[in-house]
Design a protein around this motif. Structure first.
Motif, PDB file in Angstrom:
ATOM      1  N   THR A   3       0.819  -1.212   0.000  1.00 10.56           N
ATOM      2  CA  THR A   3       0.000   0.000   0.000  1.00 10.56           C
ATOM      3  C   THR A   3       0.854   1.264   0.000  1.00 10.56           C
ATOM      4  O   THR A   3       0.554   2.237  -0.704  1.00 10.56           O
ATOM      5  N   ALA A   4       1.935   1.242   0.773  1.00 12.40           N
ATOM      6  CA  ALA A   4       2.812   2.415   0.842  1.00 12.40           C
ATOM      7  C   ALA A   4       3.473   2.688  -0.508  1.00 12.40           C
ATOM      8  O   ALA A   4       3.632   3.850  -0.919  1.00 12.40           O
ATOM      9  N   ASP A   5       3.863   1.610  -1.203  1.00 11.11           N
ATOM     10  CA  ASP A   5       4.493   1.773  -2.517  1.00 11.11           C
ATOM     11  C   ASP A   5       3.511   2.367  -3.530  1.00 11.11           C
ATOM     12  O   ASP A   5       3.883   3.216  -4.352  1.00 11.11           O
ATOM     13  N   TYR A   6       2.263   1.883  -3.472  1.00 14.87           N
ATOM     14  CA  TYR A   6       1.236   2.436  -4.369  1.00 14.87           C
ATOM     15  C   TYR A   6       1.043   3.925  -4.107  1.00 14.87           C
ATOM     16  O   TYR A   6       0.945   4.730  -5.036  1.00 14.87           O
ATOM     17  N   ALA A   7       0.970   4.284  -2.851  1.00 12.06           N
ATOM     18  CA  ALA A   7       0.765   5.689  -2.483  1.00 12.06           C
ATOM     19  C   ALA A   7       1.928   6.552  -2.954  1.00 12.06           C
ATOM     20  O   ALA A   7       1.738   7.672  -3.465  1.00 12.06           O
ATOM     21  N   ASP A  33      -4.434   0.326 -12.706  1.00  9.89           N
ATOM     22  CA  ASP A  33      -4.405  -0.724 -11.686  1.00  9.89           C
ATOM     23  C   ASP A  33      -5.568  -0.505 -10.718  1.00  9.89           C
ATOM     24  O   ASP A  33      -5.705   0.573 -10.131  1.00  9.89           O
ATOM     25  N   PRO A  34      -6.427  -1.519 -10.530  1.00  9.33           N
ATOM     26  CA  PRO A  34      -7.578  -1.346  -9.630  1.00  9.33           C
ATOM     27  C   PRO A  34      -7.192  -1.044  -8.188  1.00  9.33           C
ATOM     28  O   PRO A  34      -8.028  -0.577  -7.402  1.00  9.33           O
ATOM     29  N   LYS A  35      -5.938  -1.293  -7.826  1.00 11.78           N
ATOM     30  CA  LYS A  35      -5.493  -0.973  -6.470  1.00 11.78           C
ATOM     31  C   LYS A  35      -5.250   0.531  -6.287  1.00 11.78           C
ATOM     32  O   LYS A  35      -5.103   0.995  -5.150  1.00 11.78           O
ATOM     33  N   VAL A  36      -5.174   1.264  -7.376  1.00 12.07           N
ATOM     34  CA  VAL A  36      -5.056   2.716  -7.292  1.00 12.07           C
ATOM     35  C   VAL A  36      -6.466   3.277  -7.137  1.00 12.07           C
ATOM     36  O   VAL A  36      -7.313   3.064  -8.005  1.00 12.07           O
ATOM     37  N   PRO A  37      -6.759   3.968  -6.042  1.00  6.51           N
ATOM     38  CA  PRO A  37      -8.134   4.423  -5.784  1.00  6.51           C
ATOM     39  C   PRO A  37      -8.695   5.267  -6.926  1.00  6.51           C
ATOM     40  O   PRO A  37      -8.092   6.262  -7.333  1.00  6.51           O
ATOM     41  N   LEU A 276     -15.473   5.333 -15.769  1.00  9.46           N
ATOM     42  CA  LEU A 276     -14.961   6.540 -15.119  1.00  9.46           C
ATOM     43  C   LEU A 276     -13.437   6.528 -15.055  1.00  9.46           C
ATOM     44  O   LEU A 276     -12.790   7.571 -15.226  1.00  9.46           O
ATOM     45  N   ARG A 277     -12.855   5.360 -14.829  1.00 12.85           N
ATOM     46  CA  ARG A 277     -11.389   5.287 -14.793  1.00 12.85           C
ATOM     47  C   ARG A 277     -10.816   5.589 -16.180  1.00 12.85           C
ATOM     48  O   ARG A 277      -9.824   6.321 -16.312  1.00 12.85           O
ATOM     49  N   THR A 278     -11.452   5.051 -17.215  1.00 12.68           N
ATOM     50  CA  THR A 278     -10.977   5.304 -18.575  1.00 12.68           C
ATOM     51  C   THR A 278     -11.103   6.776 -18.929  1.00 12.68           C
ATOM     52  O   THR A 278     -10.217   7.367 -19.564  1.00 12.68           O
ATOM     53  N   MET A 279     -12.209   7.391 -18.510  1.00 11.84           N
ATOM     54  CA  MET A 279     -12.392   8.827 -18.747  1.00 11.84           C
ATOM     55  C   MET A 279     -11.266   9.618 -18.084  1.00 11.84           C
ATOM     56  O   MET A 279     -10.647  10.502 -18.697  1.00 11.84           O
TER      57      MET A 279
END
Length: 384
Positions: A3-7, A33-37, A276-279
């Motif tokens: 999680t810290a690396d993603y952030a 990546d779905p892990k990115v909010p 929405l993510r693609t937009m």
């Protein structure tokens, strides 16, 4: 990555965006990546959207014309096409085409969007005649017509150059080009979807030529079928590269795949979260394309409205007589009223502004809705 690396990785991208530094292929793939909010990606896209286009939401009053659905190609994703002898096959005559122009005029339309099948018994002159006929009888309506796939077909029919075909259509009254037929550029995907029609090189070359002779064009991407994040970002980067060279793309429209009645009907259509993510990712990657459109016909009204906070600044228009995506299972209305579109934009916290095809503000007579003129470019007004 934890999680810290993603952030930490997202902070790097946010810093780039805030300093107006261009994002890379790896950046774009990471944002998918779905892990990115999603909310954080949307907020970042909204920052760019407001920086480029302020707090407005654009729309236009338009109609569609699909002169024929008979087509020589058999693209796996298409539910619109028909064989010549199929009961649903049709080709419109002059009277039907003129009736559509009259209806558009009576409803205050500023644009007619013209695309259709590649009818093997109709010569190039038939397609050109449609433009010429409408221009002669309804010269005020902007004709946005023929995708790069159709231009490629006309090139084959006439044995002329791309430039000759485009200039000939311009002379007949063509005002700009839609962005259809792009689908996904990468050959791993394109060969699965539509291996026989205009390839990536042809699509890009036709739009490059259009830009060079002064035709503004739209650009698109069809997502949510057999492609993955790499293919989508690769597609966006190819568009961005051409835009760097020509500056001729005026708006990008991400198109959500509708699988019903196609040869890919086993695929589940994209979720609203993917839409929405693609937009948002599209807004972040296409830093040199001024406008991003949330096409409500394909997204659904609610998702298109939400997209105005995820990078989109345009919701398209009234869209009378759209057939292609409704044939593929779109359950949205056949058209929206102007009041409904304005309400959707206002409810999203944006200021609704009517624009024409080439993004000039429309000014209408208060006493006669059908009496209108194109004013200043909205791009000069947006940020101010």
């Amino acid at each position: 990555m934890n999680t810290a690396d993603y952030a930490a990785r997202f902070r790097e991208i946010r810093d780039k965006v805030e300093s107006q530094e261009r994002l890379t292929l790896d950046d774009g793939i990471f944002l998918y990546d779905p892990k990115v909010p999603l909310q954080e990606v949307g907020e970042l896209a909204n920052l760019v959207r407001e920086r480029m286009n302020g707090n407005v939401g654009y729309f236009n009053i338009n109609t569609h014309l699909n002169p024929t659905n008979v087509c020589v190609y058999r693209c796996r994703f298409c539910a619109f096409r028909s064989d010549l002898r199929d009961p649903k096959g049709y080709a419109m005559n002059d009277e039907q085409i003129l009736a559509r122009g009259q209806e558009a005029t009576e409803n205050g339309c500023t644009e007619m969007h013209i695309v259709g099948g590649l009818h093997h018994q109709k010569p190039y002159e038939w397609y050109r005649h449609i433009i010429e006929l409408l221009t002669e009888h309804y010269p005020k309506i902007h004709l946005k017509g023929w995708t790069a796939v159709e231009i490629n077909w006309f090139e084959f029919q006439t044995k002329k150059t791309i430039e000759w075909v485009l200039k000939d259509l311009q002379a007949a009254g063509l005002g700009s080009m839609p962005g259809g037929g792009a689908e996904i550029f990468h050959p791993e995907v394109r060969d699965q979807l539509c291996e026989h029609k205009a390839n990536t090189h042809a699509w890009l070359e036709i739009h490059r030529t259009a830009h060079e002779i002064g035709l503004r064009t739209n650009c698109t991407m069809l997502y949510g079928h057999v492609e993955n994040a790499f293919h989508r970002i690769d597609h966006l980067l190819r568009l961005r590269e051409l835009q760097d060279r020509t500056g001729g793309f005026q708006v990008f429209i991400p198109l959500a795949f509708h699988p019903e009645n196609t040869k890919l009907s086993h695929i589940k259509k994209p979720s609203a979260l993917m839409d929405l993510r693609t937009m948002a990712v599209s807004r972040l990657m296409l830093d040199n394309v001024q406008h991003i459109k949330a096409y409500w016909i394909m997204l659904g009204i609610e998702t298109a409205q939400t997209a105005l906070a995820y990078g989109a600044d345009d919701i398209d228009g009234t869209v009378r007589h759209e057939l292609i995506y409704h044939d593929a299972g779109a359950t949205t209305p056949q058209f929206l009223t102007v009041d409904k579109i304005k309400d959707l934009i206002s409810e999203a916290g944006r200021e609704p502004i009517e624009r024409d095809t080439v993004y000039r503000r429309i000014e209408r007579d208060e006493n006669d809705f059908t009496n209108w003129r194109s004013g200043e470019s909205v791009d000069a007004l947006a940020v101010s």
